[in-house]
Design a protein around this motif. Sequence first.
Motif, mmCIF file in Angstrom:
data_model
loop_
_atom_site.group_PDB
_atom_site.id
_atom_site.type_symbol
_atom_site.label_atom_id
_atom_site.label_comp_id
_atom_site.label_asym_id
_atom_site.label_seq_id
_atom_site.Cartn_x
_atom_site.Cartn_y
_atom_site.Cartn_z
ATOM 1 N N ALA A 103 -35.521 -59.698 61.043
ATOM 2 C CA ALA A 103 -36.382 -59.653 61.900
ATOM 3 C C ALA A 103 -36.408 -60.447 63.061
ATOM 4 O O ALA A 103 -37.488 -60.207 63.963
ATOM 5 C CB ALA A 103 -37.776 -59.749 61.233
ATOM 6 N N VAL A 105 -35.964 -61.860 66.592
ATOM 7 C CA VAL A 105 -35.849 -61.276 67.974
ATOM 8 C C VAL A 105 -34.590 -61.178 68.508
ATOM 9 O O VAL A 105 -34.069 -60.401 69.139
ATOM 10 C CB VAL A 105 -36.761 -61.972 68.994
ATOM 11 N N ARG A 106 -33.521 -62.419 68.214
ATOM 12 C CA ARG A 106 -32.390 -62.580 68.774
ATOM 13 C C ARG A 106 -31.434 -61.543 68.015
ATOM 14 O O ARG A 106 -30.377 -61.015 68.589
ATOM 15 C CB ARG A 106 -31.813 -63.784 68.441
ATOM 16 N N MET A 107 -31.843 -61.097 66.799
ATOM 17 C CA MET A 107 -31.118 -60.027 66.166
ATOM 18 C C MET A 107 -31.374 -58.399 66.904
ATOM 19 O O MET A 107 -30.049 -57.797 67.317
ATOM 20 C CB MET A 107 -31.541 -59.880 64.676
ATOM 21 N N GLU A 108 -32.614 -58.421 67.542
ATOM 22 C CA GLU A 108 -32.587 -57.140 68.318
ATOM 23 C C GLU A 108 -31.902 -57.323 69.749
ATOM 24 O O GLU A 108 -31.437 -56.188 70.154
ATOM 25 C CB GLU A 108 -34.188 -56.885 68.404
ATOM 26 N N ALA A 109 -32.038 -58.406 70.226
ATOM 27 C CA ALA A 109 -31.518 -58.584 71.490
ATOM 28 C C ALA A 109 -29.927 -58.590 71.513
ATOM 29 O O ALA A 109 -29.449 -58.098 72.573
ATOM 30 C CB ALA A 109 -32.066 -59.700 72.285
ATOM 31 N N GLY A 111 -27.775 -58.959 68.313
ATOM 32 C CA GLY A 111 -27.134 -58.467 67.264
ATOM 33 C C GLY A 111 -26.756 -59.659 66.279
ATOM 34 O O GLY A 111 -25.932 -59.859 65.272
#
Length: 451
Positions: A103, A105-109, A111
């Motif tokens: 979850a 945010v760095r993962m969303e931005a 990967g």
Amino acid sequence: MTATPMTPGVVPGRLPPDALAANFCDVAPPLDDHEAHVASDRCYFCYDAPCVTACPTGIDIPLFIRQIATGTPDAAGMTILHSNIFGGMCARVCPTENLCEGACVRMEAEGKPVEIGALQRYATDDIVLAEGHPFKRGPATGKRIAVVGAGPAGLSCAHRLAAKGHDVVVYDARPKPGGLNEYGIASYKAVDGFAAAEVDWLLGIGGIELRLGERLGEQITLAQLQADHDAVFLGMGLAGVNALGVAAANQRDAVDFIAALRQSDDLAALPVGRDVVVIGGGMTAVDAAVQARLLGAQNVTIAYRRGQDRMSASAHEQDHAVTSGVRIVTNAAPLAAGPDGVTLGYTADLPDGGMLNTGERVTIPADMILTAIGQRLEGVPHGIALAAGKIAVTGPGRTSVPGVWAGGDCAAGGDDLTVTAVAEGRDAAEDIHAHLMGGAVAPVDAPDMRG
């Protein structure tokens, strides 16, 4: 059914001791100070952090990472342990890619998430492995609570109750406390006896008595516990193992295989096959398969009856298995087993959730077959209502019997994760305390444990 030493090809000592030691070292070594500061600097410290929502124990992740970034890892550790008393083990075994890190945010931005699990281990290890216990008990209440099961749910419940001043007696059928943390996870995930050390540390709060070798329905009964205690919490996990439906002399439960490995003082004495087939698609199947490979098995195959996307083992764990030399065969259901191998029938997943047998078959050589097709609840006391084969609960673990709570793998509605069991034990303890003391249920993150 346990594989016998006479099974051809199943022998101990496939690898020399130095190779075994290297294979079973820490799969994810801890961060050093520099690595921890670099990792913590990547956090955005989100105000409405999705990682917190994704954590079953609701740890204030941005706060503890900020505390690491500002040079106070001891404060970070206490932030974690107030919410999750098993923060050290959860840092090692949680499927973070599906929870907090998934979850992020760095993962969303980008990967690539913040390394929350590794940072959690960095913050908690020094506290858990140090002498002394950082929490103190509240004033004695005179209340006495029975906890059945010394696993993550039971001990989490016991610790929270002890912190509130209650006396707790924990009963467990095994000779050691810890539950799946002690007996059921891969050895390379928690090395150097960490599971036992964490339990010893947890018990340091005082007020918790352990009674081992006492199984509910045998040495103790629910009626006895209710008569001798003010409340009862059931957290005994899932003791039964589902049957495969096909049997062979070289077949063994993967749960027993992992437990034997976890308790062994000499890995070179553990027998393992040359060609090992593991039936199942969950974390237990992956842990058994990888450890069989690390013990020296030449060929290890995981066979799962549905598609790979239906495997309950996380993508990270599946990748780890493959990089460890394990082959994963999906849409393949076991039809027959014998001393020479396992015959699998190919299947196809149907849009409605059903499964079709295609009629095609393949036989995979196997001198050792490990079954990991799930566990089931056993020994439920009469009068306890069930739901989907587990103990039915409402709210924070209330069962159908007044004065009896339940949580962890034995209770319905959870996802059979260590972190979920910890949360359920903690939340049940809050409700038990409120019930016994006649007050409202406090928030689960309330600073009720005195540091």
